[in-house]
Design a protein around this motif. Structure first.
Motif, PDB file in Angstrom:
ATOM      1  N   PRO A 171       1.161  -1.267   0.535  1.00 44.25           N
ATOM      2  CA  PRO A 171       0.293  -0.121  -0.165  1.00 44.25           C
ATOM      3  C   PRO A 171       0.713   1.202   0.262  1.00 44.25           C
ATOM      4  O   PRO A 171       1.881   0.974   0.152  1.00 44.25           O
ATOM      5  CB  PRO A 171      -0.903   0.400   1.598  1.00 44.25           C
ATOM      6  CG  PRO A 171      -1.112  -1.416   1.846  1.00 44.25           C
ATOM      7  CD  PRO A 171       0.325  -2.190   1.027  1.00 44.25           C
ATOM      8  N   PRO A 172       0.537   2.307  -0.441  1.00 44.11           N
ATOM      9  CA  PRO A 172       1.307   3.367  -0.527  1.00 44.11           C
ATOM     10  C   PRO A 172       1.741   4.224   0.005  1.00 44.11           C
ATOM     11  O   PRO A 172       2.407   4.575   0.799  1.00 44.11           O
ATOM     12  CB  PRO A 172       0.687   4.549  -1.521  1.00 44.11           C
ATOM     13  CG  PRO A 172      -0.603   3.251  -2.485  1.00 44.11           C
ATOM     14  CD  PRO A 172      -0.414   2.781  -1.489  1.00 44.11           C
ATOM     15  N   HIS A 173       0.304   4.295   1.820  1.00 45.95           N
ATOM     16  CA  HIS A 173       0.730   4.338   2.804  1.00 45.95           C
ATOM     17  C   HIS A 173       1.843   3.817   3.678  1.00 45.95           C
ATOM     18  O   HIS A 173       2.481   4.820   4.512  1.00 45.95           O
ATOM     19  CB  HIS A 173      -0.766   4.659   3.948  1.00 45.95           C
ATOM     20  CG  HIS A 173      -0.714   3.217   4.330  1.00 45.95           C
ATOM     21  ND1 HIS A 173      -1.650   2.706   3.595  1.00 45.95           N
ATOM     22  CD2 HIS A 173      -0.367   2.912   5.271  1.00 45.95           C
ATOM     23  CE1 HIS A 173      -1.871   1.871   4.153  1.00 45.95           C
ATOM     24  NE2 HIS A 173      -1.351   1.464   5.473  1.00 45.95           N
ATOM     25  N   THR A 174       2.396   2.501   3.400  1.00 48.55           N
ATOM     26  CA  THR A 174       2.692   1.377   3.897  1.00 48.55           C
ATOM     27  C   THR A 174       4.527   2.146   4.157  1.00 48.55           C
ATOM     28  O   THR A 174       5.062   1.916   4.402  1.00 48.55           O
ATOM     29  CB  THR A 174       2.634   0.220   4.132  1.00 48.55           C
ATOM     30  OG1 THR A 174       1.251  -0.012   4.657  1.00 48.55           O
ATOM     31  CG2 THR A 174       4.459  -0.642   4.332  1.00 48.55           C
ATOM     32  N   GLY A 193       2.428   5.140  -5.730  1.00 47.56           N
ATOM     33  CA  GLY A 193       2.434   4.465  -7.055  1.00 47.56           C
ATOM     34  C   GLY A 193       2.250   3.543  -7.609  1.00 47.56           C
ATOM     35  O   GLY A 193       1.627   2.397  -7.555  1.00 47.56           O
ATOM     36  N   ARG A 237      -7.127  -1.427  -1.724  1.00 49.19           N
ATOM     37  CA  ARG A 237      -5.974  -0.520  -1.367  1.00 49.19           C
ATOM     38  C   ARG A 237      -7.235   0.510  -1.091  1.00 49.19           C
ATOM     39  O   ARG A 237      -6.942   1.317  -0.284  1.00 49.19           O
ATOM     40  CB  ARG A 237      -5.710  -0.042  -2.825  1.00 49.19           C
ATOM     41  CG  ARG A 237      -4.590  -0.672  -3.230  1.00 49.19           C
ATOM     42  CD  ARG A 237      -3.639   0.077  -4.448  1.00 49.19           C
ATOM     43  NE  ARG A 237      -4.550  -0.169  -5.850  1.00 49.19           N
ATOM     44  CZ  ARG A 237      -4.167  -1.332  -6.639  1.00 49.19           C
ATOM     45  NH1 ARG A 237      -3.795  -2.570  -6.021  1.00 49.19           N
ATOM     46  NH2 ARG A 237      -5.580  -1.685  -7.316  1.00 49.19           N
ATOM     47  N   ALA A 238      -8.228   0.088  -1.397  1.00 46.21           N
ATOM     48  CA  ALA A 238      -9.399   1.331  -0.827  1.00 46.21           C
ATOM     49  C   ALA A 238      -9.560   1.235   0.491  1.00 46.21           C
ATOM     50  O   ALA A 238      -9.427   2.266   1.420  1.00 46.21           O
ATOM     51  CB  ALA A 238     -10.926   0.944  -1.862  1.00 46.21           C
ATOM     52  N   ALA A 271      -6.848  -0.159   2.374  1.00 47.51           N
ATOM     53  CA  ALA A 271      -5.743   0.441   2.632  1.00 47.51           C
ATOM     54  C   ALA A 271      -5.516   1.726   2.860  1.00 47.51           C
ATOM     55  O   ALA A 271      -4.541   2.242   3.663  1.00 47.51           O
ATOM     56  CB  ALA A 271      -4.329  -0.858   2.458  1.00 47.51           C
ATOM     57  N   ALA A 272      -5.919   2.750   2.512  1.00 46.13           N
ATOM     58  CA  ALA A 272      -5.626   3.873   2.355  1.00 46.13           C
ATOM     59  C   ALA A 272      -6.666   4.692   4.044  1.00 46.13           C
ATOM     60  O   ALA A 272      -6.223   5.900   3.798  1.00 46.13           O
ATOM     61  CB  ALA A 272      -7.075   4.300   0.455  1.00 46.13           C
ATOM     62  N   CYS A 273      -7.130   4.158   4.477  1.00 45.12           N
ATOM     63  CA  CYS A 273      -8.170   4.664   5.500  1.00 45.12           C
ATOM     64  C   CYS A 273      -7.659   4.664   6.338  1.00 45.12           C
ATOM     65  O   CYS A 273      -6.083   3.667   7.071  1.00 45.12           O
ATOM     66  CB  CYS A 273      -9.393   3.871   5.726  1.00 45.12           C
ATOM     67  SG  CYS A 273      -9.932   3.365   4.949  1.00 45.12           S
ATOM     68  N   ALA A 320     -15.769   4.202   2.293  1.00 49.68           N
ATOM     69  CA  ALA A 320     -14.910   4.216   1.164  1.00 49.68           C
ATOM     70  C   ALA A 320     -14.507   3.578   0.428  1.00 49.68           C
ATOM     71  O   ALA A 320     -13.968   3.810  -0.640  1.00 49.68           O
ATOM     72  CB  ALA A 320     -12.953   4.079   1.977  1.00 49.68           C
ATOM     73  N   GLU A 360     -15.002   5.052  -3.611  1.00 51.06           N
ATOM     74  CA  GLU A 360     -13.831   4.097  -4.827  1.00 51.06           C
ATOM     75  C   GLU A 360     -14.438   3.453  -6.580  1.00 51.06           C
ATOM     76  O   GLU A 360     -13.726   4.190  -7.263  1.00 51.06           O
ATOM     77  CB  GLU A 360     -12.458   3.838  -4.102  1.00 51.06           C
ATOM     78  CG  GLU A 360     -11.004   3.088  -5.447  1.00 51.06           C
ATOM     79  CD  GLU A 360     -10.295   4.880  -5.087  1.00 51.06           C
ATOM     80  OE1 GLU A 360      -9.934   4.861  -6.479  1.00 51.06           O
ATOM     81  OE2 GLU A 360     -10.804   5.646  -4.068  1.00 51.06           O
TER      82      GLU A 360
END
Length: 470
Positions: A266-269, A303, A386-387, A389-391, A431, A435
């Motif tokens: 995930p991008p946030h990770t 991303g 991903r939707a 995990a973005a939370c 979320a 998305e």
């Protein structure tokens, strides 16, 4: 020149440089080359030669790697044996080999082929002169068997000779820049791992040393303790590293390359990894069938999984990623039908969905076969994961398909909360709907403290599914 001649030349070029370090034991490149010659002589004396299959059930040691290279010197077929296989899978893998090489303390139970202990093979020396033919099969790496029967991924001598890994890197290439960080490469796990051995090749041709830890590596403490500059990690292990780094100061100043691969991140990770680990953090994408395809530093090409490596061409056809590289496999061992599904006119169908942006970065959106079919409508699990995990309250998310009497299949999401957070189920549903639409919202959610890991090192979706099917 046929593989492994380039490697033998590299070892001869700097014989005093350490090739392996294991505790207090150091094996120089000259000593490694001698081991290869001794193994080649021993295997030949055991009646093995070009075209023969040779199983390798050795631990991660200089001898284990030397035995692998010696098989290639003979022009034989190396068949890597992953430790801990069920008996049925072990018999399947060894059904087409002439002998299996083991450590002195290794037992291959129920083996119906001759077993050759390492000690018995190291009795003589012969100058290693490669005998392989370019179009013969050099290596068969078996998959984890998550579908029941492991598939044998077969590489030819041509792929190992002409690919970018087992030859000196082109000056100024991305491959050379990658190798510049491999002064001390952490080698662990199993030599049956194609990616681990591939990066070992990067290390040796960069003049580096493969450092073998004593016992299982305790990430991230093992990195400064052994002075590691380069290492591979899976996504679950990266999460473990981040958990430690959030609360503990670990000196990673010597680290130059920490490459996460094996499954989507995930991008946030990745963003957190870049913050806590620094510029050493890299993200790579590849497959057993192709080797590493793309790589980028965390924070670059946000991303994405990076740009194509040297010698890799990428083509997106109807949303699916196809690749062409001289390092690609020849086919699945003795399975022409499965080969025909993924190899066509020199291209390999990755069965991953994605696109290449205007700057050349590859973005993945899911697996072509990692789907949930709800009311005859296909939903790819990657975008749903991903939707979720973005939370901000979510650390990890994994979606599996489960049977449903009403809709045929339903999506079940497993969510690992972020440390100290309690995700709101309604917000997670909202979320996904925002998305991807209401139809993509998982029917059920489970909150878990951790995700099981498969032998391959990837999140074990089969185990997640089984946990709710009992």
């Amino acid at each position: 020149m046929v593989h492994p001649q380039a490697l033998l030349d590299e070892l001869e070029r700097a014989p005093e440089v350490p090739a392996f370090e294991h505790g207090s034991r150091v094996t120089t490149r000259g000593e490694l080359r001698e081991l290869i010659g001794r193994f080649a002589a021993g295997l030949r004396a055991a009646g093995l030669g070009p075209g023969d299959g040779v199983g390798l059930a050795t631990a991660v040691t200089p001898e284990g790697f030397a035995a692998l290279v010696a098989v290639h010197v003979l022009g034989a077929r190396a068949v890597a044996v992953r430790p801990g296989l069920p008996e049925a899978q072990l018999r399947h893998i060894l059904s087409d080999v002439a002998a299996v090489v083991v450590d002195d303390d290794t037992v291959v139970s129920d083996a119906e082929v001759p077993v050759l202990p390492v000690e018995r093979l190291l009795t003589a020396y012969a100058e290693p002169v490669p005998q392989g033919q370019l179009d013969d099969i050099a290596t068969v790496v078996f998959t984890s068997g998550s579908t029941g029967v492991p598939k044998g991924v077969a590489y030819s001598y041509r792929a190992l000779t002409e690919g970018r890994v087992w030859r000196p890197p082109v000056p100024g290439s991305a491959h050379e820049r990658l190798g510049a960080g491999f002064g001390r490469y952490l080698l662990f796990g199993t030599l049956a791992s194609a990616v681990m051995v591939e990066q070992l090749g990067v290390c040796l041709f960069a003049g580096g040393t493969a450092v073998i830890p004593e016992g299982l590596p305790d990430f991230p403490a093992v990195l400064p303790r052994l002075g590691i500059t380069a290492a591979l990690t899976t996504v679950p292990r990266l999460h473990q590293v981040l958990e430690v780094l959030r609360d503990t100061d670990v000196d990673l100043s010597a680290l130059r390359r920490l490459i996460v691969a094996g499954s989507p991140v995930p991008p946030h990770t990745l963003a957190e990894a870049a913050e806590l680990i620094g510029p050493a953090m890299h993200h790579a994408y590849g497959q057993t069938e192709t080797g590493m395809l793309t790589i980028c530093r965390a924070g670059e090409g946000v991303g994405s999984v990076g740009k194509a490596c040297d010698t890799v061409d990428i083509s997106v056809r109807e949303g699916e990623v196809w690749v062409r590289t001289p390092s690609a496999f020849s086919g699945y061992w003795r399975d022409e039908a499965a080969t025909a599904e993924v190899r066509r006119d020199g291209w390999v169908r990755t069965q991953d969905l994605g696109f290449v942006d205007a700057e050349g970065y590859l973005h993945l959106s899911g697996r072509a076969r990692d789907v949930v079919i709800v009311n005859a409508i296909i939903h790819y699990t990657g975008p749903i994961e991903r939707a979720i995990a973005a939370c901000p309250d979510v650390d990890q998310a994994y979606v599996v398909a489960v049977p449903d009497a009403r809709t045929g299949e339903a999506a079940h999401a497993f969510v690992v909360p972020a440390p100290g957070r309690s995700p709101d189920l309604a917000e997670l549903r909202k979320a996904v709907a925002a998305e991807l639409g209401e139809a993509a919202v998982p029917a059920r959610f489970s909150f878990v403290g951790a995700v099981p890991v498969a032998p391959s090192g990837k999140p074990d979706k089969a185990a997640l599914r089984a946990s709710i099917m009992d």
